[in-house]
Design a protein around this motif. Structure first.
Motif, PDB file in Angstrom:
ATOM      1  N   ILE A  13       0.696  -1.206   0.095  1.00 44.31           N
ATOM      2  CA  ILE A  13       0.023   0.060   0.150  1.00 44.31           C
ATOM      3  C   ILE A  13       0.955   1.247   0.071  1.00 44.31           C
ATOM      4  O   ILE A  13       1.503   1.259   0.884  1.00 44.31           O
ATOM      5  N   HIS A  41      -0.735   4.584  -1.056  1.00 45.35           N
ATOM      6  CA  HIS A  41      -1.415   5.602  -1.481  1.00 45.35           C
ATOM      7  C   HIS A  41      -2.625   5.512  -0.677  1.00 45.35           C
ATOM      8  O   HIS A  41      -3.252   4.483  -0.397  1.00 45.35           O
ATOM      9  N   TYR A  43      -8.160  -1.401   0.067  1.00 43.29           N
ATOM     10  CA  TYR A  43      -7.546  -2.270   0.876  1.00 43.29           C
ATOM     11  C   TYR A  43      -8.547  -2.678   2.198  1.00 43.29           C
ATOM     12  O   TYR A  43      -9.123  -3.696   2.429  1.00 43.29           O
ATOM     13  N   GLU A  87      -5.401   3.561  -2.232  1.00 38.79           N
ATOM     14  CA  GLU A  87      -5.202   2.117  -2.153  1.00 38.79           C
ATOM     15  C   GLU A  87      -5.409   1.610  -0.713  1.00 38.79           C
ATOM     16  O   GLU A  87      -6.030   0.563  -0.579  1.00 38.79           O
TER      17      GLU A  87
END
Length: 260
Positions: A86, A88, A95, A91
């Motif tokens: 991960i 960003h 997630y 993201e």
């Protein structure tokens, strides 16, 4: 010319009722509660919003600020493990949504996810709140000329207020709301588990839930901290009692006073 500070209201949306408190200058005042029942045709938070609006209308606020605390009934919790992949914030949100959907088995596209701030390399506690509930609270605020300043799960408000009482090391933090408990397990300086579960309001049921959670921890049991707002009697458990306000038999009022 003097500038008077605005009244600040705090609403507690509980499992079966809504409570309202007010701060004016340095004075705290509990304004009361309003029960609600859930219609099978609408989500539970719909009845809670109607009760909150009626309670505010009863006390006719003349402007001010509104803070809202949400029972675990209106929140979902999930442990989001650390991932080196991960890089960003978008993201991370995707997630976390995947972690929720894997845990609950349904899409959370219409929920808002908030993650705790933790050091790199450690898991985070994620909270999901219904987007429609958040929009509804904005509408209630506008209807009663109140500025909605924050919406927070009671779990987070209570943990933040009680955290100064927690000793260093591994621990289990237990929030025993009426009819539902949430447990946070920390070990090795990181979150290991978050569990929200329906639980009867008895010492026996709560003790069994704590013991089952501790079994996942291993042989050396962690120190247990308990916050049980509104219990008529202090739970007789092998746990350190936190933020326990004597005399508050109304759970909603006790929740408000514990974090006021």
């Amino acid at each position: 010319m003097s500038h008077l500070s605005p009244d600040r209201y705090c609403a507690v949306l509980g499992a079966e009722g809504v409570g309202l408190g007010r701060w004016h200058a340095h004075h705290h005042q509990w304004l009361g509660t309003r029960a609600f029942t859930c219609d099978a045709a609408q989500p539970a938070w719909g009845a809670a919003l109607e009760a909150l609006s009626a309670l505010l209308a009863e006390h006719a606020p003349r402007g001010g600020q509104l803070r809202v605390l949400l029972s675990a009934r209106f929140s979902r919790f999930c442990l989001v493990p650390w991932s080196d992949a991960i890089g960003h914030p978008r993201e991370l949100q995707a997630y976390a949504q995947g972690c929720f959907e894997n845990l609950y088995g349904q899409s959370l596209a219409d929920w808002r996810i908030v993650l705790s701030a933790e050091p790199a390399g450690t898991a985070r506690i994620a909270t999901a709140l219904p987007e429609a509930l958040l929009q509804g609270l904005q509408g209630v605020g506008r209807e009663h000329r109140l500025s909605l300043r924050s919406v927070q799960p009671y779990l987070m408000a209570a943990y933040n207020r009680c955290s100064a009482q927690l000793a260093q090391g591994d621990f289990l933090f237990v929030l025993a709301e009426p009819r539902r408990s949430v447990l946070l397990l920390a070990a090795g300086g990181a979150w290991q588990q978050v569990l929200a579960q329906g639980c009867a309001d008895t010492d026996q049921a709560l003790q069994a839930l704590i013991e089952r959670t501790c079994e996942l921890y291993g042989e050396q049991l962690p120190r247990v901290y308990l916050h049980a707002p509104g219990r008529a009697e202090v739970p007789q458990l092998a746990a350190i009692q936190l933020c326990q306000a004597a005399g508050d038999s109304d759970p909603l009022c006790a929740m408000w006073r514990a974090v006021a």
